[in-house]
Enzyme design. Sequence first.
Site, PDB file in Angstrom:
ATOM      1  N   LYS A   1     -69.114 -52.805  -0.697  1.00 53.51           N
ATOM      2  CA  LYS A   1     -67.804 -52.707  -1.668  1.00 53.51           C
ATOM      3  C   LYS A   1     -66.809 -53.618  -1.410  1.00 53.51           C
ATOM      4  O   LYS A   1     -65.493 -53.255  -1.279  1.00 53.51           O
ATOM      5  CB  LYS A   1     -67.561 -51.131  -1.589  1.00 53.51           C
ATOM      6  CG  LYS A   1     -68.544 -50.062  -1.993  1.00 53.51           C
ATOM      7  CD  LYS A   1     -69.561 -50.461  -2.860  1.00 53.51           C
ATOM      8  CE  LYS A   1     -68.877 -50.349  -4.199  1.00 53.51           C
ATOM      9  NZ  LYS A   1     -69.847 -51.043  -5.103  1.00 53.51           N
ATOM     10  N   SER A   2     -67.227 -54.991  -0.790  1.00 57.50           N
ATOM     11  CA  SER A   2     -66.299 -55.764  -0.566  1.00 57.50           C
ATOM     12  C   SER A   2     -66.168 -57.077  -1.669  1.00 57.50           C
ATOM     13  O   SER A   2     -65.279 -58.048  -1.154  1.00 57.50           O
ATOM     14  CB  SER A   2     -66.345 -56.426   0.794  1.00 57.50           C
ATOM     15  OG  SER A   2     -66.337 -55.444   1.759  1.00 57.50           O
ATOM     16  N   HIS A  14     -76.025 -56.723   3.311  1.00 54.00           N
ATOM     17  CA  HIS A  14     -74.778 -55.771   4.088  1.00 54.00           C
ATOM     18  C   HIS A  14     -75.115 -55.915   5.747  1.00 54.00           C
ATOM     19  O   HIS A  14     -74.642 -55.027   6.062  1.00 54.00           O
ATOM     20  CB  HIS A  14     -74.678 -54.616   3.497  1.00 54.00           C
ATOM     21  CG  HIS A  14     -74.507 -54.632   1.997  1.00 54.00           C
ATOM     22  ND1 HIS A  14     -73.399 -55.300   1.552  1.00 54.00           N
ATOM     23  CD2 HIS A  14     -75.201 -54.034   0.746  1.00 54.00           C
ATOM     24  CE1 HIS A  14     -73.451 -55.173   0.188  1.00 54.00           C
ATOM     25  NE2 HIS A  14     -74.390 -54.465  -0.241  1.00 54.00           N
ATOM     26  N   SER A  40     -63.404 -47.790  -3.276  1.00 46.87           N
ATOM     27  CA  SER A  40     -64.699 -48.408  -3.794  1.00 46.87           C
ATOM     28  C   SER A  40     -65.719 -47.516  -3.110  1.00 46.87           C
ATOM     29  O   SER A  40     -66.780 -47.422  -3.814  1.00 46.87           O
ATOM     30  CB  SER A  40     -64.566 -49.739  -3.635  1.00 46.87           C
ATOM     31  OG  SER A  40     -65.589 -50.296  -4.635  1.00 46.87           O
ATOM     32  N   TYR A  44     -61.765 -60.961  -0.079  1.00 53.33           N
ATOM     33  CA  TYR A  44     -61.583 -60.592  -1.528  1.00 53.33           C
ATOM     34  C   TYR A  44     -60.294 -60.933  -2.215  1.00 53.33           C
ATOM     35  O   TYR A  44     -60.139 -61.225  -3.394  1.00 53.33           O
ATOM     36  CB  TYR A  44     -61.869 -59.104  -1.639  1.00 53.33           C
ATOM     37  CG  TYR A  44     -62.011 -58.335  -3.011  1.00 53.33           C
ATOM     38  CD1 TYR A  44     -63.180 -58.061  -3.597  1.00 53.33           C
ATOM     39  CD2 TYR A  44     -60.726 -57.800  -3.416  1.00 53.33           C
ATOM     40  CE1 TYR A  44     -63.126 -57.431  -4.795  1.00 53.33           C
ATOM     41  CE2 TYR A  44     -60.563 -57.423  -4.766  1.00 53.33           C
ATOM     42  CZ  TYR A  44     -61.956 -57.075  -5.159  1.00 53.33           C
ATOM     43  OH  TYR A  44     -61.661 -56.365  -6.856  1.00 53.33           O
ATOM     44  N   PHE A  51     -63.620 -60.876 -13.628  1.00 57.82           N
ATOM     45  CA  PHE A  51     -64.254 -59.361 -13.706  1.00 57.82           C
ATOM     46  C   PHE A  51     -64.560 -59.031 -15.077  1.00 57.82           C
ATOM     47  O   PHE A  51     -65.631 -58.350 -15.304  1.00 57.82           O
ATOM     48  CB  PHE A  51     -62.854 -58.393 -13.208  1.00 57.82           C
ATOM     49  CG  PHE A  51     -63.104 -56.963 -13.288  1.00 57.82           C
ATOM     50  CD1 PHE A  51     -63.643 -56.225 -12.204  1.00 57.82           C
ATOM     51  CD2 PHE A  51     -62.995 -56.381 -14.490  1.00 57.82           C
ATOM     52  CE1 PHE A  51     -64.022 -55.151 -12.135  1.00 57.82           C
ATOM     53  CE2 PHE A  51     -63.202 -54.826 -14.452  1.00 57.82           C
ATOM     54  CZ  PHE A  51     -63.808 -54.131 -13.282  1.00 57.82           C
ATOM     55  N   GLU A  52     -63.659 -59.566 -16.196  1.00 56.86           N
ATOM     56  CA  GLU A  52     -63.987 -59.119 -17.359  1.00 56.86           C
ATOM     57  C   GLU A  52     -65.310 -59.836 -17.802  1.00 56.86           C
ATOM     58  O   GLU A  52     -66.174 -59.033 -18.746  1.00 56.86           O
ATOM     59  CB  GLU A  52     -62.862 -59.589 -18.121  1.00 56.86           C
ATOM     60  CG  GLU A  52     -61.608 -58.857 -18.409  1.00 56.86           C
ATOM     61  CD  GLU A  52     -60.910 -59.338 -16.956  1.00 56.86           C
ATOM     62  OE1 GLU A  52     -61.375 -60.457 -16.350  1.00 56.86           O
ATOM     63  OE2 GLU A  52     -60.051 -58.328 -16.358  1.00 56.86           O
ATOM     64  N   MET A  70     -67.955 -60.532 -15.972  1.00 54.10           N
ATOM     65  CA  MET A  70     -69.012 -59.917 -15.364  1.00 54.10           C
ATOM     66  C   MET A  70     -69.063 -58.566 -15.678  1.00 54.10           C
ATOM     67  O   MET A  70     -70.305 -58.099 -16.020  1.00 54.10           O
ATOM     68  CB  MET A  70     -68.886 -59.931 -13.826  1.00 54.10           C
ATOM     69  CG  MET A  70     -69.094 -61.179 -12.851  1.00 54.10           C
ATOM     70  SD  MET A  70     -68.873 -61.260 -11.517  1.00 54.10           S
ATOM     71  CE  MET A  70     -69.867 -60.169 -10.697  1.00 54.10           C
ATOM     72  N   MET A 108     -68.859 -52.098 -11.680  1.00 55.97           N
ATOM     73  CA  MET A 108     -67.528 -53.005 -12.118  1.00 55.97           C
ATOM     74  C   MET A 108     -66.426 -51.871 -12.509  1.00 55.97           C
ATOM     75  O   MET A 108     -66.151 -51.500 -13.548  1.00 55.97           O
ATOM     76  CB  MET A 108     -67.755 -54.061 -13.342  1.00 55.97           C
ATOM     77  CG  MET A 108     -68.948 -54.948 -12.999  1.00 55.97           C
ATOM     78  SD  MET A 108     -68.712 -55.989 -11.569  1.00 55.97           S
ATOM     79  CE  MET A 108     -67.282 -56.899 -12.464  1.00 55.97           C
ATOM     80  N   ARG A 109     -65.893 -51.375 -11.546  1.00 57.37           N
ATOM     81  CA  ARG A 109     -65.046 -50.226 -11.722  1.00 57.37           C
ATOM     82  C   ARG A 109     -63.484 -50.484 -12.178  1.00 57.37           C
ATOM     83  O   ARG A 109     -63.133 -50.598 -13.248  1.00 57.37           O
ATOM     84  CB  ARG A 109     -64.885 -49.334 -10.262  1.00 57.37           C
ATOM     85  CG  ARG A 109     -64.365 -47.995 -10.424  1.00 57.37           C
ATOM     86  CD  ARG A 109     -64.381 -47.299  -8.845  1.00 57.37           C
ATOM     87  NE  ARG A 109     -63.572 -47.962  -8.181  1.00 57.37           N
ATOM     88  CZ  ARG A 109     -62.257 -47.590  -7.684  1.00 57.37           C
ATOM     89  NH1 ARG A 109     -61.619 -46.898  -8.457  1.00 57.37           N
ATOM     90  NH2 ARG A 109     -61.519 -48.476  -7.009  1.00 57.37           N
ATOM     91  N   LYS A 110     -62.701 -51.200 -11.149  1.00 56.31           N
ATOM     92  CA  LYS A 110     -61.506 -51.367 -11.602  1.00 56.31           C
ATOM     93  C   LYS A 110     -61.042 -53.164 -10.960  1.00 56.31           C
ATOM     94  O   LYS A 110     -60.507 -53.683 -11.569  1.00 56.31           O
ATOM     95  CB  LYS A 110     -60.214 -50.456 -10.862  1.00 56.31           C
ATOM     96  CG  LYS A 110     -60.066 -49.375 -11.553  1.00 56.31           C
ATOM     97  CD  LYS A 110     -58.951 -48.820 -10.849  1.00 56.31           C
ATOM     98  CE  LYS A 110     -58.912 -47.326 -11.551  1.00 56.31           C
ATOM     99  NZ  LYS A 110     -57.829 -46.625 -10.579  1.00 56.31           N
TER     100      LYS A 110
HETATM  101  P1  A3P Z   1     -63.807 -51.499  -7.194  1.00 59.21           P
HETATM  102  O1  A3P Z   1     -64.663 -50.248  -7.058  1.00 59.21           O
HETATM  103  O2  A3P Z   1     -62.591 -51.470  -6.396  1.00 59.21           O
HETATM  104  O3  A3P Z   1     -63.546 -51.686  -8.631  1.00 59.21           O
HETATM  105  P2  A3P Z   1     -69.703 -54.865  -4.045  1.00 59.21           P
HETATM  106  O4  A3P Z   1     -70.494 -55.866  -5.149  1.00 59.21           O
HETATM  107  O5  A3P Z   1     -69.808 -55.232  -2.712  1.00 59.21           O
HETATM  108  O6  A3P Z   1     -70.545 -53.426  -4.171  1.00 59.21           O
HETATM  109  O7  A3P Z   1     -68.173 -54.532  -4.502  1.00 59.21           O
HETATM  110  C1  A3P Z   1     -67.745 -53.850  -5.701  1.00 59.21           C
HETATM  111  C2  A3P Z   1     -66.450 -53.963  -5.946  1.00 59.21           C
HETATM  112  O8  A3P Z   1     -66.218 -55.261  -6.276  1.00 59.21           O
HETATM  113  C3  A3P Z   1     -65.965 -53.109  -6.972  1.00 59.21           C
HETATM  114  O9  A3P Z   1     -64.764 -52.779  -6.731  1.00 59.21           O
HETATM  115  C4  A3P Z   1     -65.956 -54.048  -7.965  1.00 59.21           C
HETATM  116  O10 A3P Z   1     -65.186 -53.678  -9.388  1.00 59.21           O
HETATM  117  C5  A3P Z   1     -65.458 -55.173  -7.372  1.00 59.21           C
HETATM  118  N1  A3P Z   1     -65.768 -56.688  -8.367  1.00 59.21           N
HETATM  119  C6  A3P Z   1     -67.100 -56.964  -8.722  1.00 59.21           C
HETATM  120  N2  A3P Z   1     -66.851 -58.137  -9.272  1.00 59.21           N
HETATM  121  C7  A3P Z   1     -65.607 -58.295  -9.332  1.00 59.21           C
HETATM  122  C8  A3P Z   1     -64.875 -59.570  -9.995  1.00 59.21           C
HETATM  123  N3  A3P Z   1     -65.414 -60.455 -10.939  1.00 59.21           N
HETATM  124  N4  A3P Z   1     -63.460 -59.663  -9.798  1.00 59.21           N
HETATM  125  C9  A3P Z   1     -62.878 -58.694  -8.992  1.00 59.21           C
HETATM  126  N5  A3P Z   1     -63.598 -57.495  -8.579  1.00 59.21           N
HETATM  127  C10 A3P Z   1     -64.745 -57.508  -8.738  1.00 59.21           C
END
Ligand code: A3P
Length: 291
Positions: A49-50, A105, A134, A188, A224-225, A227, A248-250
């Site tokens: 989740k990083s 991981h 996250s 990040y 983000f958008e 992806m 892709m949460r926030k």
């Molecule tokens: P959130 O849950 O805070 O939205 P991982 O891939 O290590 O599991 O990490 C997932 C986290 O990275 C999620 O955070 C996800 O939304 C965020 N993430 C993935 N792609 C991203 C992007 N292009 N820009 C910003 N955050 C992104």
Amino acid sequence: MAKYKHTIVKNGKGGYVVFPPFVTQKEMDLIEEKFVVRDDDVFVTAYPKSGTTWMEQIVHLTLNNGVQGDKVLSEAVPWVEGINRYQGVEKLLNQQAKPRRFHSHLPYHLMPGAKLNLAKYIYVARNPKDNAISFYFHSCSKLGYDGTWDEFFDLYIQGKVGYGSFFDHVLDWWQASQKSNNILFVKYEDMKQDLRQAVKTVADFLGVKLDEELWEAIASQSSFESMAANPQANLDWVYQRPEFPKHMRKGIIGDWRNYFTTEQNQIFDEIYLKSMKDTDLQFDFGEGIII
Ligand code: A3P
């Protein structure tokens, strides 16, 4: 206390570490036995989740001339310790892509080849408050966790979640990155701050020359958008419980403020300061708070 499904595996330092339920000592033994690292292999590594998937997308596009292709990201950049869950060891190691690419991981001490300084490792780290939030949603949506945030908070600060303590994980990789040119340590929050620069840093590390057009294409497809709207990159296919947010949460800095209570914040700050006291590594927690 809500049950958090997990396994326990040897941590490579004479102790044990909590792992997610589908990665057991059996997989770790198989990796140790079969995983022969090549010097041109590329690993995307992170505490869960990083921003692992985000970096996978950047690496995949950088090594693939900006072309997404039709494989989902977790096949294009397969998961090392997921060998039994998804692809099997032969498929993992005999991938056609050159250089081979992987994501993982695993803690530094368990990562194939990391201590040999052979391959390239890109480690992504995120401020642990946003990471914990996250991770909580991920545990609910993908790992069948049915506890509350408060219960998850207690597990997280005790390192009783998958891949163990955030601090052990990040600090081991950070220290290793300070001594090795083969490990690129990326935050990040820096990627959020300047995605174009992050793409350039990754490309330089991988020895890939970017012209302006390719550079722009990779950055744009890694937003983000983009992806979230891209079925190859959004991991919707591993998303299990519709009552919780998708992968892709926030994708923002500082969301922890919406969930941490004042007391949790105080407890966390104490643990953070104690754990980080001997390092110059700092994190951006949003709104100008850098500790
Ligand atoms: P959130 O849950 O805070 O939205 P991982 O891939 O290590 O599991 O990490 C997932 C986290 O990275 C999620 O955070 C996800 O939304 C965020 N993430 C993935 N792609 C991203 C992007 N292009 N820009 C910003 N955050 C992104």
